[in-house]
Structures are given as structure tokens and as C-alpha cells.
Design an enzyme around this catalytic site. Structure first.
Site, short mmCIF file in Angstrom:
data_model
loop_
_atom_site.label_atom_id
_atom_site.label_comp_id
_atom_site.label_asym_id
_atom_site.label_seq_id
_atom_site.Cartn_x
_atom_site.Cartn_y
_atom_site.Cartn_z
N ASN A 24 44.37 -17.72 -3.75
CA ASN A 24 44.22 -19.04 -4.36
C ASN A 24 43.82 -18.98 -5.84
O ASN A 24 43.17 -19.88 -6.35
CB ASN A 24 43.28 -19.93 -3.53
CG ASN A 24 41.89 -19.36 -3.40
OD1 ASN A 24 41.61 -18.28 -3.93
ND2 ASN A 24 41.02 -20.06 -2.71
N TYR A 75 31.56 -10.68 -1.64
CA TYR A 75 31.82 -11.71 -0.62
C TYR A 75 30.94 -11.53 0.62
O TYR A 75 31.31 -11.97 1.71
CB TYR A 75 33.30 -11.69 -0.22
CG TYR A 75 34.19 -12.47 -1.16
CD1 TYR A 75 33.97 -13.83 -1.42
CD2 TYR A 75 35.27 -11.88 -1.79
CE1 TYR A 75 34.79 -14.56 -2.27
CE2 TYR A 75 36.11 -12.61 -2.65
CZ TYR A 75 35.85 -13.94 -2.88
OH TYR A 75 36.67 -14.67 -3.71
N HIS A 123 38.40 -17.78 -8.56
CA HIS A 123 37.10 -17.94 -7.91
C HIS A 123 36.17 -18.62 -8.91
O HIS A 123 36.26 -18.36 -10.11
CB HIS A 123 36.48 -16.59 -7.53
CG HIS A 123 34.99 -16.67 -7.32
ND1 HIS A 123 34.46 -17.07 -6.13
CD2 HIS A 123 33.95 -16.48 -8.17
CE1 HIS A 123 33.13 -17.10 -6.25
NE2 HIS A 123 32.80 -16.74 -7.47
N LYS A 135 42.13 -14.11 -9.78
CA LYS A 135 42.41 -13.24 -8.63
C LYS A 135 43.74 -12.50 -8.80
O LYS A 135 44.57 -12.87 -9.64
CB LYS A 135 42.38 -14.09 -7.35
CG LYS A 135 40.99 -14.70 -7.06
CD LYS A 135 40.95 -15.40 -5.70
CE LYS A 135 39.57 -15.99 -5.42
NZ LYS A 135 39.48 -16.60 -4.07
N GLU A 151 26.10 -13.79 -9.14
CA GLU A 151 27.45 -13.28 -9.36
C GLU A 151 27.63 -12.75 -10.78
O GLU A 151 28.29 -11.74 -10.98
CB GLU A 151 28.47 -14.38 -9.05
CG GLU A 151 28.47 -14.73 -7.56
CD GLU A 151 29.39 -15.88 -7.21
OE1 GLU A 151 30.06 -16.44 -8.11
OE2 GLU A 151 29.44 -16.24 -6.01
P1 ATP Z 1 35.74 -18.76 -3.99
O1 ATP Z 1 34.43 -18.31 -3.39
O2 ATP Z 1 36.80 -17.65 -4.01
O3 ATP Z 1 35.59 -19.47 -5.30
P2 ATP Z 1 35.64 -21.11 -2.38
O4 ATP Z 1 34.19 -21.13 -2.73
O5 ATP Z 1 36.47 -22.30 -2.72
O6 ATP Z 1 36.37 -19.86 -3.03
P3 ATP Z 1 34.94 -19.87 0.13
O7 ATP Z 1 34.69 -20.65 1.35
O8 ATP Z 1 33.79 -19.27 -0.62
O9 ATP Z 1 35.84 -20.76 -0.85
O10 ATP Z 1 35.96 -18.71 0.51
C1 ATP Z 1 36.10 -17.57 -0.32
C2 ATP Z 1 37.57 -17.20 -0.39
O11 ATP Z 1 37.99 -16.71 0.89
C3 ATP Z 1 38.53 -18.34 -0.68
O12 ATP Z 1 38.67 -18.60 -2.05
C4 ATP Z 1 39.82 -17.81 -0.12
O13 ATP Z 1 40.41 -16.85 -1.01
C5 ATP Z 1 39.33 -17.07 1.11
N1 ATP Z 1 39.35 -17.91 2.31
C6 ATP Z 1 38.51 -18.92 2.63
N2 ATP Z 1 38.80 -19.46 3.83
C7 ATP Z 1 39.86 -18.74 4.30
C8 ATP Z 1 40.64 -18.78 5.49
N3 ATP Z 1 40.39 -19.66 6.46
N4 ATP Z 1 41.65 -17.88 5.62
C9 ATP Z 1 41.91 -16.97 4.66
N5 ATP Z 1 41.21 -16.87 3.51
C10 ATP Z 1 40.21 -17.74 3.32
MG MG Z 2 32.93 -19.42 -2.50
#
Ligand code: ATP
Ligand code: MG
Length: 142
Positions: free
Chosen positions: A114, A51, A117, A11, A128
Site C-alpha cells: 500500500n 512491525y 507507511h 514501501k 519509529e
Molecule cells: P502502516 O503501519 O504501514 O502505516 P497502517 O497503520 O495503515 O499502515 P496497520 O494496521 O499498522 O496499518 O498495518 C500495517 C501494514 O500491514 C499495512 O500498511 C499493510 O501493509 C499491512 N496489512 C495490514 N492489514 C493487512 C491484512 N489484513 N492483510 C495483509 N496486509 C495487511
Molecule cells: Mg500502522
């Protein structure tokens, strides 16, 4: 055991912090092969489509802004149990909850920024990978 492919994204925060090499090195040390790789600036439309499952969430707009704030590295990782192993190496979504040594513990700035992904299932991985890569852009092992 079955060899899988999964989508990994480095990211914008990890790219701008010059952690591309550290993150790829870690995947290689863990035995995951980089089968395809490209660095891009995501358009708003491309990030929103990626997303799409989160479109009703309160953080959706901010997440799309973050993902388009700078270049990202898109990668196809390949190996045994690649989908789950990538998630283990990444650590918990919120870096505050991520275990020591995971990529998010090491390189995340916040819950949103974070660092990485990873596809969360084989079905997501298929969607994806093909969202970003043509079949012919994903290399074979010889
Ligand atoms: P990713 O899909 O990016 O691998 P993940 O599967 O661990 O992450 P998801 O629940 O799919 O988590 O959320 C997608 C992304 O949205 C997260 O990686 C983070 O960058 C962001 N995100 C998730 N929850 C929050 C939140 N409560 N506030 C802000 N950003 C969030
Ligand atoms: Mg995810």
C-alpha cells in the site's frame, strides 16, 4: 501550533514503480519538510522489529517478506500536526477504502503493498524515528 516529526516509509512497490519523486513532491506541496531521508534494503530482523506490534497477526510473515522485497525510502517529515496530516495524505490502509487523491489511492497495489507507511501517533513517531535515525541524522530548520 506544535511542530511534530513523523516517520514516513515509501514501501517497495512504490519505489519499484518509480513513484519516489511523486510521493515526496506531494509531502512538500502539503507543507511537510523532509528533515531526514535514506534509502535502504531492510533486513528481515529490522523489518520484524519495526512491525513488532503485528507479530501475532496472520499477515505478519507476508508483510515482512514484502517490506524486505526491495529498497524502501525512510523519511522524517516535519511540520504542524505532521503525524495526523501524513495519515490524511496517505489515506486508508486498504487502498479500496482510500479517498481519491490520497497516496494509497494513487500508488498502492494492494492492502499489503500500500505504497506508504506513516506513524499512527506521536508515541509511535518517536519510537519509529529513533528506530531508523540517529538524532544527529535529523536536520534542523534554520
Ligand atoms: P502502516 O503501519 O504501514 O502505516 P497502517 O497503520 O495503515 O499502515 P496497520 O494496521 O499498522 O496499518 O498495518 C500495517 C501494514 O500491514 C499495512 O500498511 C499493510 O501493509 C499491512 N496489512 C495490514 N492489514 C493487512 C491484512 N489484513 N492483510 C495483509 N496486509 C495487511
Ligand atoms: Mg500502522
Amino acid at each position: 501550533m506544535k511542530v511534530e516529526q513523523t516517520l514516513s516509509i515509501i514501501k517497495p512497490n512504490a519505489v519499484s514503480d518509480n513513484n519516489i519523486g511523486n510521493i515526496i513532491a506531494r509531502f512538500e506541496q502539503e507543507g511537510l519538510r523532509v528533515a531526514a531521508l535514506k534509502m535502504v534494503n531492510l533486513s528481515k530482523e529490522k523489518a520484524e522489529g519495526f512491525y513488532i506490534e503485528h507479530r501475532e497477526r496472520p499477515f505478519f510473515g507476508s508483510l515482512v517478506s514484502f517490506m524486505t522485497s526491495g529498497p524502501v525510502m525512510l523519511m522524517v517529515l516535519e511540520g504542524e500536526r505532521a503525524v495526523d496530516r501524513n495519515r490524511e495524505i496517505m489515506g486508508a490502509t486498504n487502498p479500496a477504502d482510500a479517498e481519491e487523491g490520497t497516496l494509497r489511492k494513487l500508488y498502492a497495489k494492494s492492502l499489503e503493498a500500500n505504497a506508504v507507511h506513516g506513524s499512527d501517533s506521536l508515541t509511535s513517531a518517536d519510537r519509529e524515528v529513533s528506530y531508523f535515525f540517529e538524532k544527529s541524522d535529523v536536520t534542523d530548520r534554520f
